[in-house]
Enzyme design. Sequence first.
Site, short mmCIF file in Angstrom:
data_model
loop_
_atom_site.label_atom_id
_atom_site.label_comp_id
_atom_site.label_asym_id
_atom_site.label_seq_id
_atom_site.Cartn_x
_atom_site.Cartn_y
_atom_site.Cartn_z
N GLU A 16 37.35 -39.95 107.52
CA GLU A 16 38.65 -39.45 107.04
C GLU A 16 39.78 -40.40 107.46
OE1 GLU A 16 36.21 -37.39 108.24
OE2 GLU A 16 35.87 -36.77 106.18
N ASP A 23 32.99 -35.18 99.28
CA ASP A 23 32.80 -35.30 100.73
C ASP A 23 31.43 -34.80 101.17
OD1 ASP A 23 33.43 -35.89 103.40
OD2 ASP A 23 34.14 -33.86 103.77
N ASN A 44 30.82 -39.90 104.10
CA ASN A 44 31.53 -39.96 102.82
C ASN A 44 32.26 -41.28 102.60
OD1 ASN A 44 33.36 -38.69 105.00
ND2 ASN A 44 34.80 -39.45 103.49
#
Lengths: 586, 147
Positions: free
Chosen positions: A186, A313, A271
């Site tokens: 992230e 994700d 991801n």
Amino acid sequence: MTQLSRLLRATTLIGWAAVADAQDDGQWTRPGKDLAATRYSGLTGITAANVARLRPVWTFSTGVLGGHEGQPLVVNHTMYVVTPYPNVLYAFDLAKEDYPLKWKYRPAVDPASTGIACCDAVNRGAVYADGKIVYNLLDGHTVAVDATSGKELGKVRVADLKRGETITMAPLVIGNRVIVGPSGGEFGIHGRVDALDLATGRIVWTGRNTGPDSSMLARTGTFKPFYARNAGPDQGQRSWPGDTWKRGGAPVWGWLSYDATLDLLYYGTGNPGPYNADQRVGDNKWTSSVLARRPRDGALVWAYQFTPHDNWDYDANAENILVDLAVGGAMRRVLVHFDKNGFAYTLDRATGEMLVAEPYVTVNWARRVDRATGRPVVDSTKLTGASRGRIERICPSLEGGKSPASPAAYSPKTRLFYLSTVNLCMNWQSTEAAYIPGTPYVGATIPYTPGPGGYLGAFIAWDAATGRKAWEIREKFPLWSGSLATAGDVVFYGTLDGWFKAADARTGKPLWKFKVGSGVVGAPITYTGADGRQYVAVYAGIGGDWALLSGDLVSNDPTDVRPPADFAPDLARYTSQGGMVWVFAR
Amino acid sequence: MGLRTLGLLLVGSVSCQPREEGPPPARGAISYDQHIAAGERTPTGDTLANPSSGSAEAKAMGEKLFAAMNCEGCHGTGATGFAAPSLVDGRWRYGGADAALFHSVFYGRPRGMPAYGGLMDQDAIWQVITYLTSQPIPAVVPTQAWR
């Protein structure tokens, strides 16, 4: 004294009969018990017939809140417990009454790391090798601690907070190589694994998960992907626009496994970043994939992408469990992987060929996985991206059909896999994301909704040879604990509302439960005590994503008051944060 | 009032006014007497105040910046809390006065809040603060009850 002789002496004192399976040494020295990551114990002291008499015999408060993921280790009648940040390492003397501490190790960990970790300041545990306890600190260091004295033997920086990197995974030691990798999918990191020399801490090789072949250690003649579309140079670069692979994520926050016969290390990648798929057109190799490398030099041997151009994700950080199964009438050396994307995959672990891929939870982003190409057949109405607006009701949610944080177990006796599943769906709205080092690189708003059926989680048994569910136990809340399978034909798991449970491995009949206080997001283990009895240990301590999603579980911060999660508004009625080690025996 | 405007006022009060008339009662001017006779009180200077407080334009800009600067990634959509605390519950870990809020954004905070001082100019930081402090605080009743 060697481990074995010490163990033999301990067990001889009270008689050999209690340890029926001589093949199991009664210890737990690696995160997943063995290199194949089965989380299976050969101990038979606790059985389906007697598990109802299980009772708590010892507890210890870790003094730390936050998600207690991972598992303790038990080596030489010592239990090692790593806490979430600030990553205290406790060593309990299991040979003495009351399990007093031998020592505790308190490393200096940069508090800024708690703001760089995406999803609570978790740690997934340590590994034992060569007299050392090796684990990772949230602020990007790998440490080696003397297992006897608790003295720090080495501390090596392997990740950079300023680039959005933290470490939450449990390392694995293969020979004299310590394998570690950073979190930060992230935060726009450039994912990789590092191999450290166990004796010196020196980084021997670094294998990137995206980018040109040279940095991925994908060498001509060694890298042999099974599917033709994955052949050709620089797949990890050409499947991205421009240089976006440099900040494309592919973190390594899950579990590692190793096959000594094939000499292959297996790990999953997370991801691609940012979540907004419009900013990274292409397959985005090798994000949301499993990679097989040679541990001695890191050479990439094969790779398989579970979710090409991951729009949802669906990190592939889940454990890859190595077993031998009869698939389609022939014995195969397989790797079994329960992906966040909702499919359970059975791959040939020598080649990366997909043998079985069937949904183990409700899946609607893809219709199936094509056997010939190994690619998912995607429902284009479920594709996301800033240009597509709000996409409704994608199943499963990005918590995954199963979270990689909650590893599955496999019993060779029942030939079944046991796992915690999550029954949630999601709505997805992407926006343009700007890359600012050290801040989130996401670009999406993703509320969850309950999945179909009126329950939010289930503990299931899975036949990976056929891709079928054998049984399930439905639960009120999503399940996020690891699993433990035993030769006593009892399986163990915990619930988010703080129950630790046992079920019959063959039938799924619930056999026993005990309320451990805080919700369980850790993974149970079992071991033989100094008295020869079989014990089961587990952490209580809700956290991980649930510290984000159910903000009302927090009670220690008067300046942070949040409403409950709308999809599970009752959770804080049954539990709150905590951090406890529980040990059970009958 | 921004730091820059405050500085201009101070300069003006010293150099541009006729000496015999004395300094005008400009906001932000430091009184010598108050400094000398601080006693048990903190010497009085000026407090850092949000120059765009109450501005609808600043609020709208601040909302855009809150998303664009990746604040949402940690504090959640609508700043309702995610990996980092809620910023719309009326409670502040490091203080809710304008000066404390400015400090939090400009210099960062030790539990993971990045220092945005090098990334955003002061006006932009105040716009984000305007957005946050203009959010309606839910009826914060310190009781959560179930039936």
